[in-house]
Design a protein around this motif. Structure first.
Motif, short mmCIF file in Angstrom:
data_model
loop_
_atom_site.label_atom_id
_atom_site.label_comp_id
_atom_site.label_asym_id
_atom_site.label_seq_id
_atom_site.Cartn_x
_atom_site.Cartn_y
_atom_site.Cartn_z
N UNK A 1 -117.90 4.80 27.78
CA UNK A 1 -117.06 3.95 28.53
C UNK A 1 -117.22 2.56 28.04
N UNK A 2 -116.22 1.54 28.14
CA UNK A 2 -116.45 0.19 27.81
C UNK A 2 -115.30 -0.65 28.73
N UNK A 3 -115.65 -1.79 28.92
CA UNK A 3 -114.74 -2.56 29.94
C UNK A 3 -113.91 -3.54 29.14
N UNK A 4 -112.54 -3.54 29.43
CA UNK A 4 -111.67 -4.41 28.72
C UNK A 4 -112.03 -5.86 28.88
N UNK A 5 -112.01 -6.62 27.96
CA UNK A 5 -112.04 -8.22 27.84
C UNK A 5 -111.20 -8.71 28.90
N UNK A 6 -111.33 -9.83 29.38
CA UNK A 6 -110.42 -10.56 30.25
C UNK A 6 -109.00 -10.85 29.62
N UNK A 7 -109.12 -11.28 28.25
CA UNK A 7 -107.86 -11.47 27.59
C UNK A 7 -106.97 -10.10 27.51
N UNK A 8 -107.70 -9.23 27.29
CA UNK A 8 -106.95 -8.02 27.16
C UNK A 8 -106.37 -7.38 28.48
N UNK A 9 -107.17 -7.71 29.33
CA UNK A 9 -106.54 -7.06 30.86
C UNK A 9 -105.33 -8.00 31.29
N UNK A 10 -105.28 -9.14 30.69
CA UNK A 10 -104.13 -10.10 30.97
C UNK A 10 -102.99 -9.59 30.20
N UNK A 11 -103.38 -9.20 29.00
CA UNK A 11 -102.16 -8.49 28.02
C UNK A 11 -101.65 -7.49 28.68
N UNK A 12 -102.46 -6.39 29.14
CA UNK A 12 -102.21 -5.18 29.73
C UNK A 12 -101.12 -5.58 31.00
N UNK A 13 -101.69 -6.45 31.61
CA UNK A 13 -100.89 -6.82 33.05
C UNK A 13 -99.42 -7.30 32.52
N UNK A 14 -99.24 -8.01 31.45
CA UNK A 14 -98.14 -8.57 30.97
C UNK A 14 -97.24 -7.76 30.48
N UNK A 15 -97.79 -6.49 29.91
CA UNK A 15 -96.89 -5.25 29.44
C UNK A 15 -96.85 -4.33 30.61
N UNK A 16 -97.18 -4.53 31.78
CA UNK A 16 -96.92 -3.87 32.93
C UNK A 16 -97.85 -2.40 32.65
N UNK A 17 -98.82 -2.53 32.15
CA UNK A 17 -99.67 -1.49 31.77
C UNK A 17 -100.84 -1.49 32.68
N UNK A 18 -100.76 -1.08 34.10
CA UNK A 18 -101.57 -1.22 35.18
C UNK A 18 -102.52 -0.20 35.34
#
Length: 224
Positions: A151-168
């Protein structure tokens, strides 16, 4: 065509921004950054390896039925695939390759299960779309993945990218945390010893299903 060749062909088209993907270069650069940081941070080195003892677990399948690793190992060796989710095309191609290899695994007395943080609804979708004859187990909050060191936690910048791609991911997983398992494959002997382990922080790289056959043959010979 090998599994990795299929993954490479998809990656080439995806990163080139070919239709229907149309992904801008900035998105690809961010994904590469996240993968590089995960590799450089030594995440894979902390995962369980061949020779370690596999933790036991009980998880529910896509129909809500509990599946116990203890029960599966009582029947024979166990193949585990840690699966990011139905949203990941690389993971889906891997599941299809594992499905094609399933008869070989079963000849050696082995069970095969995939483990994913996604909800049962999404697991049912994965099973249906990939035409699977093996279960996907729901690992809420990636707790079993954590026990394997994946298990690993996504960094904030990758969370923002996923949100922008509608990958919730919280919606996919029914869990507020933005965590994922590193893709991993394990062969576990009936005494819970890990005979084969392949962990790669680069989700675009996956081992061939056939790579596990020597370990499964060893497990079968011991059981015999």
């Amino acid at each position: 065509m090998t599994l990795q060749a299929k993954l490479d062909a998809f990656k080439t088209d995806f990163e080139a921004g070919k239709p229907p993907y149309n992904v801008p270069p900035s998105v690809i650069q961010t994904m590469h950054r996240a993968t590089a940081e995960l590799i450089e941070g030594g995440a894979a080195m902390r995962a369980l390896k061949a020779g370690d003892e596999a933790p036991s677990f009980t998880l529910k399948d896509a129909d809500g039925q509990p599946i116990s690793s203890t029960d599966l190992l009582a029947k024979g060796p166990l193949v585990l695939s840690f699966y990011r989710g139905v949203w990941c095309p690389y993971c889906n191609m891997e599941l299809q390759a594992l499905q094609a290899a399933l008869p070989e695994f079963e000849k050696l007395g082995a069970s095969l299960v995939a483990i994913s943080p996604q909800t049962a609804v999404n697991s049912r979708k994965s099973v249906r779309q990939n035409e699977l004859d093996f279960p996907i187990l729901s690992d809420a909050h990636n707790d079993v993945a954590a026990a394997f060191g994946l298990r690993f936690e996504l960094p904030d910048y990758l969370v923002d990218l996923y949100k922008g791609l509608k990958n919730d991911l919280p919606a996919f997983n029914g869990d507020a945390s933005w965590t994922l398992p590193m893709p991993a494959r394990y062969v576990i002997a009936q005494d819970s010893t890990i005979l084969y382990a392949e962990v790669n922080p680069d989700y675009t790289r996956r081992p061939e299903p056939e790579d596990m056959l020597p370990a499964l043959r060893r497990a079968a010979s011991v059981a015999a």
